[in-house]
Enzyme design. Structure first.
Site, mmCIF file in Angstrom:
data_model
loop_
_atom_site.group_PDB
_atom_site.id
_atom_site.type_symbol
_atom_site.label_atom_id
_atom_site.label_comp_id
_atom_site.label_asym_id
_atom_site.label_seq_id
_atom_site.Cartn_x
_atom_site.Cartn_y
_atom_site.Cartn_z
ATOM 1 N N SER A 102 0.791 -1.181 0.027
ATOM 2 C CA SER A 102 -0.015 -0.219 0.206
ATOM 3 C C SER A 102 0.903 1.321 -0.035
ATOM 4 O O SER A 102 1.560 1.486 -0.929
ATOM 5 C CB SER A 102 -0.849 0.020 1.316
ATOM 6 O OG SER A 102 -1.963 0.927 1.104
ATOM 7 N N ASP A 242 -2.503 6.300 -3.795
ATOM 8 C CA ASP A 242 -1.158 5.864 -2.961
ATOM 9 C C ASP A 242 -0.725 4.658 -3.817
ATOM 10 O O ASP A 242 -1.137 4.494 -4.846
ATOM 11 C CB ASP A 242 -1.581 5.381 -1.712
ATOM 12 C CG ASP A 242 -2.762 4.243 -1.584
ATOM 13 O OD1 ASP A 242 -3.396 4.076 -2.636
ATOM 14 O OD2 ASP A 242 -2.668 3.459 -0.652
ATOM 15 N N ASP A 244 -1.078 1.503 -3.950
ATOM 16 C CA ASP A 244 -1.908 0.389 -4.642
ATOM 17 C C ASP A 244 -3.242 0.739 -4.954
ATOM 18 O O ASP A 244 -4.554 0.305 -5.355
ATOM 19 C CB ASP A 244 -2.206 -0.930 -3.658
ATOM 20 C CG ASP A 244 -2.890 -0.488 -2.521
ATOM 21 O OD1 ASP A 244 -2.970 0.903 -2.071
ATOM 22 O OD2 ASP A 244 -3.580 -1.332 -1.872
ATOM 23 N N ASP A 246 -5.753 2.258 -3.700
ATOM 24 C CA ASP A 246 -7.167 2.313 -2.925
ATOM 25 C C ASP A 246 -7.551 3.389 -2.163
ATOM 26 O O ASP A 246 -8.432 3.537 -1.414
ATOM 27 C CB ASP A 246 -7.285 0.975 -2.162
ATOM 28 C CG ASP A 246 -6.261 0.913 -0.790
ATOM 29 O OD1 ASP A 246 -5.289 1.629 -0.731
ATOM 30 O OD2 ASP A 246 -6.313 0.060 0.016
#
Length: 449
Positions: A102, A242, A244, A246
């Protein structure tokens, strides 16, 4: 060895336990064994990843473990986490796996696992997988014609692009100029395409991943950096994702950051007016600003407050049929469209409201008064229960007594790092700074690394 799953999957330093190829292969075998036993889906798993260099290593090891157990693996390459959740549903899988850490730095990595309905795993299934991974039990592989195969799915990105565009009914966003910071992460290719196809003029930033520069002074955790670019290009707003993708955070035309709480506020009021906010409820976490709660109360919207972590928000949304939820950090979940946080989808919904209303994001966000708030962190050598630490316990009691109903303090350990997170909220920045300094000093003395 301890517990593997944190608040958002399994995460750690790449090539250090538990994020090693040996463990990843065993994880793959355990995931296949548990889902195979449950007889869910069509004996196939989709695997996506962000742009970290270590993703190649973990992807190969996970694939080997899954295939050895008879699972077919669909490899989709660099892909936003919400895209993997979507494909887990649409491809009739047993499960979906996202290889990502992440917003963490490039040297970290991890895995997030989705069930075949696109939602993150229940605690019960996580516990089954974890118990099998950590046990001494041999996970017996298949042999001969019973092993699985791996396939590369080249059109997976296109499927996601069409889906998120459909969330705003392919609305024409012509006339909006945006700066888009993709954090050199999973959405570096897809998100600019989405915005461009809907008519936005897109100034792309941090879309050149090299495996090591993901989240490196860019992305949603460095949204303040967007201010200069928004002003330079005279853009309507800045959008930061960010690693990833999400999460999403905005910057307005003056360079002021519009965080997840304000995005939720904007969307909640619009959904209530449109009659699409089921039960007039939203789901937020204990980290949400008191200003959001105050605004919702004034507008007859109930806030269901959960522990930190989008999985807890989503669980509350599913339980009460809530259509909007999220976190201050930028995880925004639209219950009618996604099963996890989706930065690109969240960005589109805000741009849609800007276009429909003719208002700037600054005007839209001005509905919410922000209570002064600061979040700080201390790296720790261990994570003892806070009530066993006399100094911090006494300081919490002293702070709560002084602030009363005019503020609050929240101390909790990170679910993904060896870190104590400290949040203080009050009616003035001076009071906030005073207590942050006290907590940081005491935490360093008692448990600092």
């Amino acid at each position: 060895m301890g517990k593997l799953f944190g608040t958002d999957g399994i995460r750690g330093r790449a090539n250090e336990y538990p994020i090693t190829p040996e463990m990843a292969m065993r994880m793959g075998k355990a995931i296949a064994a548990v889902f195979g036993e449950m007889n869910i889906g069509r004996n196939r798993v989709v695997i996506g990843k962000d742009t970290r260099l270590s993703g190649y290593m973990l992807e190969t090891a996970l694939t080997s473990g899954l295939i050895s157990m008879g699972m077919d693996v669909y490899l989709v390459g660099p892909m936003p986490t919400p895209a993997v959740a979507l494909l887990s549903r649409s491809m009739l899988t047993s499960a979906g796996i996202m290889i990502t850490a992440s917003h963490n730095p490039a040297e970290d990595n991890g895995i997030k696992i989705f069930a075949n309905d696109g939602y993150k795993l229940t605690d019960a299934i996580e516990n089954k997988i974890e118990k099998l991974i950590l046990s001494d039990e041999e996970i017996i592989p298949k042999n001969g014609a019973n092993v699985g195969k791996a396939y590369r799915i080249d059109d997976a990105g296109g499927r996601y692009i069409e889906y998120v565009k459909g969330s705003v009914n392919d609305m024409d966003l012509n006339g909006l100029r945006v700066v888009l910071d993709c954090a050199n992460g999973a959405a570096y290719h897809l998100s600019p395409i989405v915005l461009k196809e809907l008519g936005c003029e897109v100034i792309k930033e941090f879309v050149d991943p090299d495996g090591l520069n993901i989240n490196d002074n860019c992305g949603a955790t460095y949204a303040e950096r967007l201010a200069g670019s928004v002003k330079k290009y005279r853009a309507d707003c800045g959008i930061a994702l960010d690693g990833d993708a999400d999460r999403v955070i905005f910057s307005d035309a003056d360079g002021t950051v519009v965080d997840g709480d304000r995005i939720i506020a904007i969307c909640a009021l619009a959904m209530k007016e449109a009659g699409t906010l089921t039960g007039n409820k939203i789901a937020i976490t204990t980290m949400s600003n008191m200003g959001l709660i105050k605004l919702m109360e004034e507008n007859g919207i109930e806030c269901v407050v959960t522990d930190v972590g989008d999985r807890h928000v989503i669980a509350a949304m599913r339980k009460d049929n809530i259509k909007l939820g999220g976190e201050q950090s930028g995880h925004i979940i639209f219950g009618n469209y996604s099963t996890t946080g989706d930065g690109t989808l969240g960005a589109l919904r805000v741009l849609e409201l800007m276009k429909q209303s003719g208002k700037s994001i600054k005007e839209l966000a001005s509905v919410m008064e922000i209570f002064p708030q600061k979040l700080a962190g201390v790296m720790v050598k261990s994570k003892p229960a806070l009530n066993t630490l006399p100094g911090l316990t006494a300081l919490i009691e002293e702070c709560e007594k002084e602030l009363g109903k005019t503020g609050r303090c929240i101390l909790r350990y990170s679910g993904t790092e060896k870190k104590l997170r400290i949040l203080v909220e009050a009616q003035s920045n001076k009071v906030v700074d005073k207590w942050i300094k006290k907590f940081l000093k005491q935490a360093e003395e008692e448990i600092g690394a």
